[in-house]
Design a protein around this motif. Sequence first.
Motif, mmCIF file in Angstrom:
data_model
loop_
_atom_site.group_PDB
_atom_site.id
_atom_site.type_symbol
_atom_site.label_atom_id
_atom_site.label_comp_id
_atom_site.label_asym_id
_atom_site.label_seq_id
_atom_site.Cartn_x
_atom_site.Cartn_y
_atom_site.Cartn_z
ATOM 1 N N PRO A 10 17.335 5.572 -3.178
ATOM 2 C CA PRO A 10 16.544 5.807 -4.393
ATOM 3 C C PRO A 10 15.309 4.907 -4.490
ATOM 4 O O PRO A 10 15.150 4.127 -5.418
ATOM 5 C CB PRO A 10 17.542 5.524 -5.514
ATOM 6 N N GLU A 11 14.458 5.016 -3.470
ATOM 7 C CA GLU A 11 13.220 4.250 -3.482
ATOM 8 C C GLU A 11 12.218 4.913 -2.542
ATOM 9 O O GLU A 11 12.587 5.674 -1.657
ATOM 10 C CB GLU A 11 13.457 2.797 -3.091
ATOM 11 N N LEU A 12 10.962 4.581 -2.753
ATOM 12 C CA LEU A 12 9.871 5.111 -1.943
ATOM 13 C C LEU A 12 9.221 3.953 -1.207
ATOM 14 O O LEU A 12 8.710 3.027 -1.833
ATOM 15 C CB LEU A 12 8.848 5.818 -2.843
ATOM 16 N N ASP A 13 9.254 4.002 0.103
ATOM 17 C CA ASP A 13 8.712 2.942 0.946
ATOM 18 C C ASP A 13 7.204 3.112 1.097
ATOM 19 O O ASP A 13 6.740 4.117 1.620
ATOM 20 C CB ASP A 13 9.388 3.010 2.318
ATOM 21 N N LEU A 14 6.445 2.132 0.620
ATOM 22 C CA LEU A 14 4.994 2.148 0.773
ATOM 23 C C LEU A 14 4.527 0.977 1.650
ATOM 24 O O LEU A 14 3.371 0.562 1.588
ATOM 25 C CB LEU A 14 4.305 2.073 -0.592
ATOM 26 N N SER A 15 5.420 0.472 2.489
ATOM 27 C CA SER A 15 5.109 -0.696 3.305
ATOM 28 C C SER A 15 4.111 -0.397 4.421
ATOM 29 O O SER A 15 3.445 -1.301 4.905
ATOM 30 C CB SER A 15 6.383 -1.296 3.903
ATOM 31 N N LYS A 16 3.991 0.848 4.810
ATOM 32 C CA LYS A 16 3.039 1.223 5.850
ATOM 33 C C LYS A 16 1.853 1.947 5.214
ATOM 34 O O LYS A 16 2.017 2.749 4.302
ATOM 35 C CB LYS A 16 3.715 2.109 6.881
ATOM 36 N N LYS A 17 0.673 1.652 5.711
ATOM 37 C CA LYS A 17 -0.552 2.243 5.168
ATOM 38 C C LYS A 17 -0.490 3.760 5.132
ATOM 39 O O LYS A 17 -0.939 4.389 4.185
ATOM 40 C CB LYS A 17 -1.757 1.814 6.014
ATOM 41 N N VAL A 18 0.087 4.349 6.154
ATOM 42 C CA VAL A 18 0.140 5.808 6.237
ATOM 43 C C VAL A 18 1.010 6.398 5.121
ATOM 44 O O VAL A 18 0.707 7.471 4.600
ATOM 45 C CB VAL A 18 0.597 6.263 7.647
ATOM 46 N N PHE A 19 2.088 5.701 4.745
ATOM 47 C CA PHE A 19 2.936 6.181 3.652
ATOM 48 C C PHE A 19 2.175 6.151 2.333
ATOM 49 O O PHE A 19 2.215 7.103 1.554
ATOM 50 C CB PHE A 19 4.208 5.339 3.521
ATOM 51 N N LYS A 20 1.487 5.048 2.108
ATOM 52 C CA LYS A 20 0.709 4.916 0.878
ATOM 53 C C LYS A 20 -0.419 5.945 0.847
ATOM 54 O O LYS A 20 -0.653 6.586 -0.178
ATOM 55 C CB LYS A 20 0.157 3.494 0.760
ATOM 56 N N ALA A 21 -1.089 6.145 1.982
ATOM 57 C CA ALA A 21 -2.178 7.129 2.062
ATOM 58 C C ALA A 21 -1.662 8.540 1.776
ATOM 59 O O ALA A 21 -2.342 9.339 1.126
ATOM 60 C CB ALA A 21 -2.848 7.070 3.433
ATOM 61 N N SER A 22 -0.468 8.829 2.246
ATOM 62 C CA SER A 22 0.135 10.142 2.008
ATOM 63 C C SER A 22 0.347 10.389 0.518
ATOM 64 O O SER A 22 0.035 11.468 -0.001
ATOM 65 C CB SER A 22 1.465 10.236 2.755
ATOM 66 N N ILE A 23 0.864 9.389 -0.177
ATOM 67 C CA ILE A 23 1.099 9.510 -1.623
ATOM 68 C C ILE A 23 -0.226 9.641 -2.366
ATOM 69 O O ILE A 23 -0.373 10.479 -3.262
ATOM 70 C CB ILE A 23 1.901 8.302 -2.153
ATOM 71 N N ILE A 24 -1.181 8.819 -1.997
ATOM 72 C CA ILE A 24 -2.490 8.874 -2.655
ATOM 73 C C ILE A 24 -3.104 10.254 -2.470
ATOM 74 O O ILE A 24 -3.654 10.840 -3.411
ATOM 75 C CB ILE A 24 -3.407 7.752 -2.124
ATOM 76 N N GLY A 25 -2.988 10.797 -1.267
ATOM 77 C CA GLY A 25 -3.491 12.143 -1.004
ATOM 78 C C GLY A 25 -2.787 13.199 -1.836
ATOM 79 O O GLY A 25 -3.405 14.114 -2.368
ATOM 80 N N LYS A 26 -1.482 13.073 -1.945
ATOM 81 C CA LYS A 26 -0.692 14.019 -2.746
ATOM 82 C C LYS A 26 -1.120 13.978 -4.210
ATOM 83 O O LYS A 26 -1.173 14.995 -4.889
ATOM 84 C CB LYS A 26 0.796 13.689 -2.606
ATOM 85 N N LEU A 27 -1.452 12.785 -4.689
ATOM 86 C CA LEU A 27 -1.857 12.611 -6.082
ATOM 87 C C LEU A 27 -3.308 13.041 -6.337
ATOM 88 O O LEU A 27 -3.710 13.197 -7.485
ATOM 89 C CB LEU A 27 -1.692 11.148 -6.505
ATOM 90 N N MET A 28 -4.073 13.185 -5.256
ATOM 91 C CA MET A 28 -5.486 13.580 -5.348
ATOM 92 C C MET A 28 -6.301 12.593 -6.176
ATOM 93 O O MET A 28 -7.088 12.968 -7.036
ATOM 94 C CB MET A 28 -5.637 15.012 -5.858
ATOM 95 N N VAL A 29 -6.057 11.304 -5.918
ATOM 96 C CA VAL A 29 -6.835 10.225 -6.534
ATOM 97 C C VAL A 29 -7.292 9.304 -5.405
ATOM 98 O O VAL A 29 -6.789 9.391 -4.288
ATOM 99 C CB VAL A 29 -6.021 9.433 -7.583
ATOM 100 N N ASP A 30 -8.216 8.413 -5.705
ATOM 101 C CA ASP A 30 -8.603 7.435 -4.691
ATOM 102 C C ASP A 30 -7.689 6.214 -4.799
ATOM 103 O O ASP A 30 -6.899 6.083 -5.740
ATOM 104 C CB ASP A 30 -10.082 7.061 -4.795
ATOM 105 N N LYS A 59 -8.288 3.101 -5.480
ATOM 106 C CA LYS A 59 -8.524 2.262 -6.663
ATOM 107 C C LYS A 59 -7.772 2.822 -7.869
ATOM 108 O O LYS A 59 -7.085 2.090 -8.583
ATOM 109 C CB LYS A 59 -10.020 2.174 -6.959
ATOM 110 N N ARG A 60 -7.890 4.125 -8.081
ATOM 111 C CA ARG A 60 -7.196 4.769 -9.213
ATOM 112 C C ARG A 60 -5.676 4.650 -9.047
ATOM 113 O O ARG A 60 -4.956 4.375 -10.003
ATOM 114 C CB ARG A 60 -7.630 6.230 -9.313
ATOM 115 N N PHE A 61 -5.206 4.860 -7.831
ATOM 116 C CA PHE A 61 -3.777 4.736 -7.548
ATOM 117 C C PHE A 61 -3.281 3.335 -7.904
ATOM 118 O O PHE A 61 -2.254 3.184 -8.568
ATOM 119 C CB PHE A 61 -3.488 5.040 -6.074
ATOM 120 N N ASN A 62 -4.006 2.325 -7.462
ATOM 121 C CA ASN A 62 -3.605 0.940 -7.747
ATOM 122 C C ASN A 62 -3.615 0.653 -9.246
ATOM 123 O O ASN A 62 -2.744 -0.062 -9.753
ATOM 124 C CB ASN A 62 -4.491 -0.039 -6.985
ATOM 125 N N GLN A 63 -4.586 1.218 -9.968
ATOM 126 C CA GLN A 63 -4.614 1.062 -11.421
ATOM 127 C C GLN A 63 -3.382 1.704 -12.054
ATOM 128 O O GLN A 63 -2.769 1.134 -12.964
ATOM 129 C CB GLN A 63 -5.885 1.690 -12.003
#
Length: 147
Positions: free
Chosen positions: A62-82, A84-88
Amino acid sequence: MREDKRDGGDVARPRKEGMDYFSHDTDAVNDEKIEAMRAMFGNDGYAFYFIMLERIYRSSVPELDLSKKVFKASIIGKLMVDEKRFNQMMDAAFDIELFDRQAYEQRMVITSNGIRKRSQEVQQLRDRWRKKKDKGGDNSNDGEEGP
């Protein structure tokens, strides 16, 4: 294992991991934390939360691993935000305790006590279903994995 009636052999089904669905209250938009995300980010805040939950609940833990840049980039892409917005949005979600900041800072994973609790409840239901099935109990779900 269940018996495959087509050829008389035993066929093992893969063990289900994660969840195919999760409860989404029909008035979630009125939850104070969701209202806060929408106040700050519009409907992006709403989408952010539920897309994150979808990704978390479909995983085997029950967790989402964002430890790798590619995982985080995938989520950001899915959310359709940049980014900076994601981090906010992440900072706001941590501030209002939608997600566990400590888990993210220590292990770069997104989760919360509520997420872990709901996931554990589903796992307990699955375990009871499997135990009953193994004992030759309810066969009404033949061909289905169960909860």
